[in-house]
Design a protein around this motif. Structure first.
Motif, PDB file in Angstrom:
ATOM      1  N   ILE A 157      32.352  44.550  32.959  1.00  0.00           N
ATOM      2  CA  ILE A 157      33.234  45.824  32.132  1.00  0.00           C
ATOM      3  C   ILE A 157      34.858  45.622  31.027  1.00  0.00           C
ATOM      4  O   ILE A 157      34.125  45.400  30.028  1.00  0.00           O
ATOM      5  CB  ILE A 157      33.048  47.108  32.365  1.00  0.00           C
ATOM      6  N   PHE A 158      35.543  44.875  31.960  1.00  0.00           N
ATOM      7  CA  PHE A 158      36.739  44.266  31.507  1.00  0.00           C
ATOM      8  C   PHE A 158      36.585  43.722  30.607  1.00  0.00           C
ATOM      9  O   PHE A 158      37.022  43.258  29.377  1.00  0.00           O
ATOM     10  CB  PHE A 158      38.195  44.123  32.511  1.00  0.00           C
ATOM     11  N   HIS A 159      36.058  42.294  30.692  1.00  0.00           N
ATOM     12  CA  HIS A 159      35.781  41.083  29.889  1.00  0.00           C
ATOM     13  C   HIS A 159      35.055  41.954  28.568  1.00  0.00           C
ATOM     14  O   HIS A 159      35.808  41.097  27.656  1.00  0.00           O
ATOM     15  CB  HIS A 159      34.783  40.394  30.451  1.00  0.00           C
ATOM     16  N   GLY A 199      38.155  47.228  49.790  1.00  0.00           N
ATOM     17  CA  GLY A 199      39.189  48.144  49.607  1.00  0.00           C
ATOM     18  C   GLY A 199      39.582  48.516  48.670  1.00  0.00           C
ATOM     19  O   GLY A 199      40.151  48.919  47.661  1.00  0.00           O
ATOM     20  N   GLY A 200      37.761  48.724  47.547  1.00  0.00           N
ATOM     21  CA  GLY A 200      37.794  49.149  47.934  1.00  0.00           C
ATOM     22  C   GLY A 200      37.532  49.515  45.956  1.00  0.00           C
ATOM     23  O   GLY A 200      37.642  49.624  44.442  1.00  0.00           O
ATOM     24  N   GLN A 201      37.615  47.622  45.279  1.00  0.00           N
ATOM     25  CA  GLN A 201      37.763  47.029  44.101  1.00  0.00           C
ATOM     26  C   GLN A 201      35.869  47.886  43.701  1.00  0.00           C
ATOM     27  O   GLN A 201      35.238  47.149  44.566  1.00  0.00           O
ATOM     28  CB  GLN A 201      37.687  45.708  44.244  1.00  0.00           C
ATOM     29  N   GLU A 202      36.117  47.339  42.357  1.00  0.00           N
ATOM     30  CA  GLU A 202      34.555  48.068  41.433  1.00  0.00           C
ATOM     31  C   GLU A 202      34.465  46.893  40.756  1.00  0.00           C
ATOM     32  O   GLU A 202      33.323  46.696  40.284  1.00  0.00           O
ATOM     33  CB  GLU A 202      34.834  49.468  41.547  1.00  0.00           C
ATOM     34  N   VAL A 203      35.094  47.093  40.167  1.00  0.00           N
ATOM     35  CA  VAL A 203      35.357  45.851  38.585  1.00  0.00           C
ATOM     36  C   VAL A 203      36.620  44.168  39.512  1.00  0.00           C
ATOM     37  O   VAL A 203      37.722  44.790  39.744  1.00  0.00           O
ATOM     38  CB  VAL A 203      36.007  46.209  38.050  1.00  0.00           C
ATOM     39  N   PHE A 204      34.912  42.633  39.568  1.00  0.00           N
ATOM     40  CA  PHE A 204      35.976  41.879  39.557  1.00  0.00           C
ATOM     41  C   PHE A 204      36.502  41.025  38.669  1.00  0.00           C
ATOM     42  O   PHE A 204      35.985  40.099  38.181  1.00  0.00           O
ATOM     43  CB  PHE A 204      34.688  41.091  40.840  1.00  0.00           C
ATOM     44  N   PHE A 216      45.330  49.873  29.474  1.00  0.00           N
ATOM     45  CA  PHE A 216      44.180  50.707  28.551  1.00  0.00           C
ATOM     46  C   PHE A 216      44.531  52.042  29.626  1.00  0.00           C
ATOM     47  O   PHE A 216      44.104  52.140  30.934  1.00  0.00           O
ATOM     48  CB  PHE A 216      42.744  50.552  27.907  1.00  0.00           C
ATOM     49  N   LYS A 217      43.744  53.675  29.547  1.00  0.00           N
ATOM     50  CA  LYS A 217      43.608  54.132  30.006  1.00  0.00           C
ATOM     51  C   LYS A 217      42.230  54.394  31.434  1.00  0.00           C
ATOM     52  O   LYS A 217      41.400  53.588  30.869  1.00  0.00           O
ATOM     53  CB  LYS A 217      43.508  55.639  29.548  1.00  0.00           C
ATOM     54  N   ASP A 218      42.424  54.799  32.416  1.00  0.00           N
ATOM     55  CA  ASP A 218      41.405  54.812  33.242  1.00  0.00           C
ATOM     56  C   ASP A 218      40.624  55.723  33.086  1.00  0.00           C
ATOM     57  O   ASP A 218      40.750  56.308  32.601  1.00  0.00           O
ATOM     58  CB  ASP A 218      41.790  54.919  34.514  1.00  0.00           C
ATOM     59  N   ILE A 219      38.913  55.525  32.823  1.00  0.00           N
ATOM     60  CA  ILE A 219      38.016  56.442  32.701  1.00  0.00           C
ATOM     61  C   ILE A 219      37.787  57.584  33.375  1.00  0.00           C
ATOM     62  O   ILE A 219      37.595  58.326  33.674  1.00  0.00           O
ATOM     63  CB  ILE A 219      36.625  55.719  32.470  1.00  0.00           C
ATOM     64  N   HIS A 220      38.143  57.359  34.992  1.00  0.00           N
ATOM     65  CA  HIS A 220      37.891  58.415  35.926  1.00  0.00           C
ATOM     66  C   HIS A 220      39.430  58.623  36.386  1.00  0.00           C
ATOM     67  O   HIS A 220      39.887  57.907  37.599  1.00  0.00           O
ATOM     68  CB  HIS A 220      36.894  58.041  36.626  1.00  0.00           C
ATOM     69  N   PHE A 243      46.958  47.543  43.772  1.00  0.00           N
ATOM     70  CA  PHE A 243      45.523  46.616  43.451  1.00  0.00           C
ATOM     71  C   PHE A 243      44.715  46.866  44.508  1.00  0.00           C
ATOM     72  O   PHE A 243      44.641  47.013  46.208  1.00  0.00           O
ATOM     73  CB  PHE A 243      46.008  44.906  44.238  1.00  0.00           C
ATOM     74  N   HIS A 244      43.253  47.395  44.301  1.00  0.00           N
ATOM     75  CA  HIS A 244      42.121  47.010  45.109  1.00  0.00           C
ATOM     76  C   HIS A 244      41.849  45.623  45.299  1.00  0.00           C
ATOM     77  O   HIS A 244      41.541  45.272  44.261  1.00  0.00           O
ATOM     78  CB  HIS A 244      41.227  48.354  44.925  1.00  0.00           C
ATOM     79  N   VAL A 245      41.628  45.266  46.587  1.00  0.00           N
ATOM     80  CA  VAL A 245      41.279  43.509  46.955  1.00  0.00           C
ATOM     81  C   VAL A 245      39.801  44.263  47.594  1.00  0.00           C
ATOM     82  O   VAL A 245      39.548  44.518  48.805  1.00  0.00           O
ATOM     83  CB  VAL A 245      42.597  43.596  48.056  1.00  0.00           C
ATOM     84  N   LEU A 278      41.161  41.042  38.137  1.00  0.00           N
ATOM     85  CA  LEU A 278      41.866  41.377  38.927  1.00  0.00           C
ATOM     86  C   LEU A 278      42.639  42.587  37.907  1.00  0.00           C
ATOM     87  O   LEU A 278      42.484  42.062  36.779  1.00  0.00           O
ATOM     88  CB  LEU A 278      42.836  40.388  39.085  1.00  0.00           C
ATOM     89  N   HIS A 279      42.968  43.642  37.931  1.00  0.00           N
ATOM     90  CA  HIS A 279      43.338  45.010  37.237  1.00  0.00           C
ATOM     91  C   HIS A 279      44.411  45.458  38.172  1.00  0.00           C
ATOM     92  O   HIS A 279      44.582  45.596  39.540  1.00  0.00           O
ATOM     93  CB  HIS A 279      42.655  46.089  36.668  1.00  0.00           C
ATOM     94  N   LEU A 280      45.860  45.621  37.302  1.00  0.00           N
ATOM     95  CA  LEU A 280      46.793  46.723  38.523  1.00  0.00           C
ATOM     96  C   LEU A 280      46.508  48.293  37.709  1.00  0.00           C
ATOM     97  O   LEU A 280      46.959  48.438  36.835  1.00  0.00           O
ATOM     98  CB  LEU A 280      47.846  46.195  38.108  1.00  0.00           C
ATOM     99  N   HIS A 281      45.985  49.149  38.869  1.00  0.00           N
ATOM    100  CA  HIS A 281      46.125  50.326  38.661  1.00  0.00           C
ATOM    101  C   HIS A 281      47.675  50.871  38.227  1.00  0.00           C
ATOM    102  O   HIS A 281      48.471  50.540  39.322  1.00  0.00           O
ATOM    103  CB  HIS A 281      45.688  51.424  39.720  1.00  0.00           C
ATOM    104  N   PHE A 282      47.741  51.611  37.672  1.00  0.00           N
ATOM    105  CA  PHE A 282      49.288  52.482  37.520  1.00  0.00           C
ATOM    106  C   PHE A 282      49.218  53.779  36.829  1.00  0.00           C
ATOM    107  O   PHE A 282      48.876  54.168  36.215  1.00  0.00           O
ATOM    108  CB  PHE A 282      49.694  52.024  35.557  1.00  0.00           C
TER     109      PHE A 282
END
Ligand code: AMP
Length: 118
Positions: free
Chosen positions: A6-8, A94-99, A29-33, A88-90, A101-105
């Motif tokens: 989805i990020f691509h 580790g809770g990662q849903e979108v593969f 971009f803003k996280d949708i949730h 980073f969710h790994v 790489l993204h940094l949560h801020f």
């Protein structure tokens, strides 16, 4: 950028996102949730910087987390955000849903407040 996550699709503008910053290297971009008043995602845009997860880092892509963290620091300074969390969710466990790489801020300080105060 080739790829099917989805990020691509956000980078290719195939699906909409609330983009707050972009340059040649990264998109923010803003996280949708959102899990905080301000919840942004930092991703690298260049094909050669693509890596699915921290677990997949190699010598060639080892610079990417640093790139994202440095941009997050600059973004925070520019917007007067004094305190924030970076995550980073790994991996699935580790809770990662979108593969992609993204940094949560995350911050309790809203971006809109910062902008409207100027
Ligand atoms: P992660 O669990 O680290 O893989 O985080 C993926 C994040 O992407 C989650 O916090 C989702 O809410 C967020 N997300 C999923 N789809 C979108 C989208 N289309 N636009 C913005 N954020 C999204």
């Amino acid at each position: 950028m080739v790829g099917t996550t989805i990020f691509h699709k956000i980078v290719r503008r195939e699906i909409p996102a609330d983009i707050v910053f972009e340059d040649d290297d990264i998109m923010v971009f803003k996280d949708i949730h959102p899990k905080a008043p301000l919840h942004l995602l930092f991703i690298a845009k260049r094909d050669e910087d693509f890596v699915p997860s921290i677990d997949d880092l190699t010598e060639k892509t080892a610079h990417v987390p640093g790139l994202l963290i440095r941009k997050a620091q600059q973004f925070a300074r520019e917007h007067g955000i004094k305190g924030y969390q970076l995550r980073f969710h790994v991996g699935k466990d580790g809770g990662q849903e979108v593969f992609y790489l993204h940094l949560h801020f995350l911050s309790n300080q809203k971006l809109e407040q910062q902008q409207s105060e100027r």
